[in-house]
Write an enzyme that holds these catalytic residues in place. Structure first.
Site, mmCIF file in Angstrom:
data_model
loop_
_atom_site.group_PDB
_atom_site.id
_atom_site.type_symbol
_atom_site.label_atom_id
_atom_site.label_comp_id
_atom_site.label_asym_id
_atom_site.label_seq_id
_atom_site.Cartn_x
_atom_site.Cartn_y
_atom_site.Cartn_z
ATOM 1 N N SER A 122 2.704 9.432 -16.093
ATOM 2 C CA SER A 122 3.451 9.721 -14.868
ATOM 3 C C SER A 122 4.932 9.911 -15.154
ATOM 4 O O SER A 122 5.488 9.287 -16.076
ATOM 5 C CB SER A 122 3.276 8.534 -13.921
ATOM 6 O OG SER A 122 4.157 8.636 -12.832
ATOM 7 N N TYR A 149 4.548 -0.149 -11.515
ATOM 8 C CA TYR A 149 3.624 0.974 -11.763
ATOM 9 C C TYR A 149 4.083 1.786 -12.974
ATOM 10 O O TYR A 149 3.323 2.049 -13.904
ATOM 11 C CB TYR A 149 3.545 1.866 -10.509
ATOM 12 C CG TYR A 149 2.856 3.183 -10.778
ATOM 13 C CD1 TYR A 149 1.479 3.243 -10.964
ATOM 14 C CD2 TYR A 149 3.593 4.374 -10.882
ATOM 15 C CE1 TYR A 149 0.843 4.444 -11.249
ATOM 16 C CE2 TYR A 149 2.962 5.572 -11.155
ATOM 17 C CZ TYR A 149 1.598 5.602 -11.332
ATOM 18 O OH TYR A 149 0.974 6.797 -11.619
ATOM 19 N N LYS A 153 2.386 2.414 -16.837
ATOM 20 C CA LYS A 153 2.092 3.725 -17.445
ATOM 21 C C LYS A 153 2.760 3.841 -18.818
ATOM 22 O O LYS A 153 2.176 4.349 -19.769
ATOM 23 C CB LYS A 153 2.545 4.857 -16.511
ATOM 24 C CG LYS A 153 1.649 5.030 -15.297
ATOM 25 C CD LYS A 153 0.254 5.479 -15.722
ATOM 26 C CE LYS A 153 -0.742 5.486 -14.596
ATOM 27 N NZ LYS A 153 -2.110 5.817 -15.024
#
Ligand code: UDP
Length: 350
Positions: A122, A149, A153
């Site tokens: 991402s 988050y 990643k």
């Protein structure tokens, strides 16, 4: 467990939004997409192009069994938790599912002798850092995730890279910018619950299926004061995954590539595009900034173009919005059919 003559690719999270579009693209290129998903946020109806295996991405044995049963040549690993705001509240879950899940996938690949991995990463790995608000982002840019988050990643990428070096795997991490749109067939599209993404919310507001849109801040240092994002059509993303599976890479190689268009669109431009397509401007009001939103996230996609021989083909804002609108208008699947709910976010893998 017939696998036929097609090369099998295990697609974790293949019942989710990007996973289902990628499964369709794989099938169209002669692969057999084997979807591995626990349906915690994906949809059984979105698994249409190959076999389905119900399982949790942290379950190494189940992953190994699926890879072996279908003699998978490669794995595309999408399964994971995606909601940035939720990751701030529950970093424990995000590390467990996203990083623990990636570790299980890597271990199962070693068990089953599968050496090619394509990883769903991402733009969240970049954050804003010290980058200027309007600079595009090459892969070498500073990594300063603004959320748990993004941390998961980046950690997933690092784990994969280390495995590639140590165990002769090879992998491509695709760092997505803003996935949007839907397959023009109308058979699959975006359906998150809760929905937090701008384009589906703006369309639903224009169609009267959700409340007016709130624009999260118009005092950023950007041309119209609203945030800039790089919206990429989900079918362009899907094509990048297929190209990554097909890439010839030496053992031990790890590559990361941005998947975006190189063009930033503001929130106001999205509102205008939805108004043009729907024939009614989404009702909206400006509210406060959302925590953790960088002013601008726009890819420099040069690396993906060179490495994958890939280019965005369907990602003009008008095309993305037209395809998303077609999906949202479908009586069976669109936003009118999905009553907005306020239940807690699903806590397992996509
Ligand atoms: N956004 C907004 N209102 C909303 C949802 C999103 O103004 O109801 C803005 C958000 O601040 C960001 C852009 O739209 O600048 C894209 O947000 P989205 O959640 O779709 O994707 P993200 O960039 O967070 O991955």
């Amino acid at each position: 467990m017939e696998r036929g003559t097609d090369r099998a690719v295990l697609v974790t999270g293949g019942a989710g939004y990007i996973g289902a579009h990628t499964a369709k693209a794989l099938k169209e290129k002669g692969f057999l997409p084997v979807v591995f998903d626990n349906l915690s946020s994906g949809f059984r109806e979105a698994v249409r192009w190959g076999p389905f295996v119900h399982g949790d991405v942290r379950d190494r044995a189940a992953l190994r069994e699926a890879m072996s049963a279908y003699q998978a040549d490669a794995v595309i690993h999408f399964a994971g938790l995606i909601e940035v705001g939720r990751s701030v509240q529950r970093p424990d879950l995000f590390w467990d599912v996203n990083v623990g899940g990636t570790a299980a996938v890597l271990a199962a690949m070693q068990d089953a002798g599968v050496t090619r991995l394509v990883f769903s990463s991402s733009a969240a790995v970049y954050g804003q850092g010290s980058r200027g608000a309007l600079e595009t982002i090459p892969e070498t840019a500073e990594k300063a995730p603004a959320s748990p988050y993004g941390d998961t990643k980046l950690a997933g990428e690092r784990l994969i890279e280390a495995h590639c070096r140590a165990f002769d795997l090879n992998a491509v991490a695709l760092r997505y910018f803003n996935a949007a749109g839907a397959d023009p067939s109308g058979r699959i599209g975006e359906a998150h619950e809760p929905e937090t993404h701008l384009i589906p919310l703006a369309i639903a507001a224009a169609l009267g299926a959700r409340p007016p849109l709130t624009i999260f801040g118009d005092d950023f240092d950007t041309p119209d004061g609203t945030c800039l994002r790089d919206y990429i059509h989900v079918n362009d993303l899907a094509a990048a995954h297929v190209a990554a599976v097909e890439l010839a890479l030496p053992a031990g190689a790890f590559e990361a590539a941005n998947v975006g268009t190189g063009r930033g669109c503001s929130v106001r431009e999205v509102v205008d595009a939805v108004g043009r397509a729907a024939g009614r401007r989404p009702p909206h009001a400006v509210g406060p900034r959302r925590a953790g939103d960088p002013p601008s996230l726009v890819a420099d996609p040069t690396r993906a173009q060179g490495l994958l021989g890939w280019r965005a083909r369907f990602s003009s804002l008008d095309q993305i919005v037209a395809d998303a609108l077609r999906w949202e208008r479908l009586p069976a699947y669109g936003c009118g059919a999905r009553a907005p709910v306020s239940s807690p976010v699903s806590e397992a893998a996509e």
